[in-house]
Design an enzyme around this catalytic site. Structure first.
Site, PDB file in Angstrom:
ATOM      1  N   LYS A 164       0.866  -1.185   0.000  1.00  0.00           N
ATOM      2  CA  LYS A 164       0.000   0.000   0.000  1.00  0.00           C
ATOM      3  C   LYS A 164       0.894   1.224   0.000  1.00  0.00           C
ATOM      4  CE  LYS A 164      -3.926  -2.339   0.517  1.00  0.00           C
ATOM      5  NZ  LYS A 164      -5.183  -2.254  -0.219  1.00  0.00           N
ATOM      6  N   LYS A 190       1.234  -9.891  -2.736  1.00  0.00           N
ATOM      7  CA  LYS A 190       0.055  -9.899  -3.618  1.00  0.00           C
ATOM      8  C   LYS A 190      -0.109  -8.526  -4.249  1.00  0.00           C
ATOM      9  CE  LYS A 190      -4.616  -9.509  -2.476  1.00  0.00           C
ATOM     10  NZ  LYS A 190      -5.027  -8.737  -3.644  1.00  0.00           N
ATOM     11  N   ASP A 192      -2.407  -5.528  -5.851  1.00  0.00           N
ATOM     12  CA  ASP A 192      -3.778  -5.123  -5.587  1.00  0.00           C
ATOM     13  C   ASP A 192      -4.613  -5.265  -6.852  1.00  0.00           C
ATOM     14  OD1 ASP A 192      -5.763  -4.449  -3.803  1.00  0.00           O
ATOM     15  OD2 ASP A 192      -4.502  -2.960  -2.824  1.00  0.00           O
ATOM     16  N   GLU A 193      -5.942  -5.203  -6.672  1.00  0.00           N
ATOM     17  CA  GLU A 193      -6.846  -5.529  -7.775  1.00  0.00           C
ATOM     18  C   GLU A 193      -6.726  -4.567  -8.955  1.00  0.00           C
ATOM     19  OE1 GLU A 193      -7.825  -4.695  -4.705  1.00  0.00           O
ATOM     20  OE2 GLU A 193      -8.723  -2.714  -5.004  1.00  0.00           O
ATOM     21  N   HIS A 282      -9.122 -12.708  -7.038  1.00  0.00           N
ATOM     22  CA  HIS A 282      -9.642 -11.528  -6.346  1.00  0.00           C
ATOM     23  C   HIS A 282     -11.062 -11.308  -6.844  1.00  0.00           C
ATOM     24  CE1 HIS A 282     -10.052  -7.515  -4.738  1.00  0.00           C
ATOM     25  NE2 HIS A 282      -8.888  -7.638  -4.124  1.00  0.00           N
ATOM     26  N   LYS A 323     -12.990  -4.558   6.904  1.00  0.00           N
ATOM     27  CA  LYS A 323     -13.550  -3.275   6.465  1.00  0.00           C
ATOM     28  C   LYS A 323     -14.666  -3.438   5.426  1.00  0.00           C
ATOM     29  CE  LYS A 323     -10.376  -2.555   2.566  1.00  0.00           C
ATOM     30  NZ  LYS A 323      -9.199  -1.875   2.023  1.00  0.00           N
TER      31      LYS A 323
END
Ligand SMILES: O=C(O)[C@H](O)COP(=O)(O)O
Ligand SMILES: [Mg+2]
Length: 428
Positions: A164, A190, A192-193, A282, A323
């Site tokens: 991130k 991994k 991210d999408e 994902h 979340k």
């Protein structure tokens, strides 16, 4: 049969054959429409009927689906607080379906009916897959066996992290973050999408540089490590990227399965089998189908589809702890592990707002045959990614050792700091 109308698609004494695909729908009939009429229209429109009476006869094979069970859901079950919501079951004959084609199946059971005016809302809640239909798909190549066979993780879940901020890191920084996380104790880096092949971090450079850091981390820790690189793109481009991943010696690809589409996933699955790669799925955009409880396609059915088309790991939520809104993570995970005519299982991935303080409750709910992913819950650690990874690893190790977080934190300053920072609160 001289002709058919929608009324010919309802028979409350019908007994489905073992070979039928049985779907459960939750429907709210339109104003002025009784539930029987709505149910028969669902069966009609999703098999071989339409709004008008149709001639049958020579050259016609009876491919009718049959609505055979109606259960009123009672007061307040409608979105508008009405009382006419019902759960209905519809049996589809096996011959209606093209073997091994998920798009064709979905064009029947989740096609026109989703927008049909005979219902205010309609949700495909569950499917009972008969052997003939289920085994016309490949299913997962590896499933949860990756946890032990690739990582030798024994009693603990495998751990993944997404660098991130999710997009915007340079390739060099992305790979460095991977090294810090791997050496801190996570098994998988991994993507991210929404990170694929952008100018700030091109796909092939990221693949090569991240795997170089992966090799260094394996040397340093003596543990196997791997990388879930996002190959999401148009189908032909995805196949190119899958080939590159195999050529560079990685074990996995990641695919955004909803946004790429099931046909593309089926094609990627074939190539991955040739190359011996596992697929991490994902589910970005799933909530467009499953978030509103009265309408769409449930996450349970999306997970069933994912298993049939053959992903090895799938995001299924965090049992209410993270979340993101979750639908029945525990029940979905149980389905992914159940025997399904010998098809491999799927390793559930818990992701979205997780941090070390949530690990005990999460694993109590999901068991340890899962992958736990934390992005912010690692990189947001006050002492950075490496300490954040150590904290998450300490939390899952504590669980495997049957120890409390508080006791483990006495020997893990990284875990102590994480608990002090985030406690055991669920983020929003
Ligand atoms: O793709 C994911 O799984 C999310 O990016 C999770 O990120 P988070 O752990 O920071 O919520
Ligand atoms: Mg993400």
């Amino acid at each position: 049969m001289a002709g058919i109308t929608y009324e010919d698609f309802l028979d409350l004494s019908f007994d489905p054959a073992d070979s039928d695909l049985v779907c459960t729908f939750r429907i709210v009939p339109a104003d002025g429409m009784d539930v029987e009429s709505a149910a028969s229209r669902v069966a009609s429109e999703s098999s071989n009927g339409t709004w008008a009476a149709l001639p049958t006869g020579e050259g016609f094979t009876d491919m009718r689906a049959m609505a055979f069970d109606i259960e009123a859901l009672g007061g307040g079950a409608d979105a508008d607080g009405g009382t006419d919501a019902a759960e209905i079951k519809v049996a589809y004959p096996e011959g209606l379906f093209e073997p091994g084609s998920m798009p064709q199946i979905l064009s029947c059971i989740a096609g026109n009916i989703m927008g049909m005016k005979a219902v205010d809302t309609i949700r495909l809640v569950d499917c009972e897959w008969p052997e003939g239909v289920a085994t016309s798909f490949a299913g997962p190549q590896f499933g949860s066996s990756v946890r032990q066979e690739v990582f030798g993780a024994d009693d603990r879940p495998i751990l993944a992290t997404v660098p991130k901020p999710k997009v915007g890191l340079s390739t060099e920084r992305h790979a460095e973050v991977g090294y810090e996380a791997w050496t801190g104790g996570v098994d998988l880096l991994k993507d991210d999408e929404n990170l694929t092949d952008q100018e700030f971090n091109p796909f092939h450079d990221r693949l090569v540089e991240s795997l170089a850091e992966r090799d260094a981390a394996e040397d340093e820790t003596g543990e196997p490590k791997s990388y879930l690189i996002n190959v999401t793109a148009g189908t032909n481009e995805m196949l190119e990227r899958v080939d590159q991943v195999a050529a560079e010696g990685c074990e996995y690809v990641m695919v955004d399965v909803i946004t790429t589409g099931w046909a593309a996933v089926q094609t990627v699955r074939e190539r991955c089998e040739e190359l011996g790669l596992a697929i991490h799925a994902h589910r970005a955009m799933h909530a467009a189908f499953d978030r509103l409880p009265q309408h769409g396609v449930s996450m349970r059915v999306l997970a069933q589809i994912s298993r049939l088309v053959g992903v090895d790991q799938l995001h299924t939520g965090t049992a209410g702890l993270g979340k993101l809104a979750n639908e029945d993570t525990v029940g979905i995970n149980a389905w992914l592990r159940e025997d399904l005519y010998g098809l491999n299982d799927v390793l559930p991935v818990a992701s979205g707002g997780l941090h070390p303080g949530l690990v005990p409750d999460l694993l109590d709910a999901t068991g340890t045959n899962v992958c736990v992913q934390a992005g912010g819950g690692i990189h947001g650690h006050p002492d950075g990614t490496h300490e954040g990874a150590k904290a998450l690893r300490a939390a899952v190790d504590a669980y495997a050792e049957d120890r409390s977080l508080a006791s483990k934190a006495e020997e893990s300053p990284a875990l102590r700091t994480a608990i002090d920072e985030w406690g055991t609160e669920t983020p929003r």
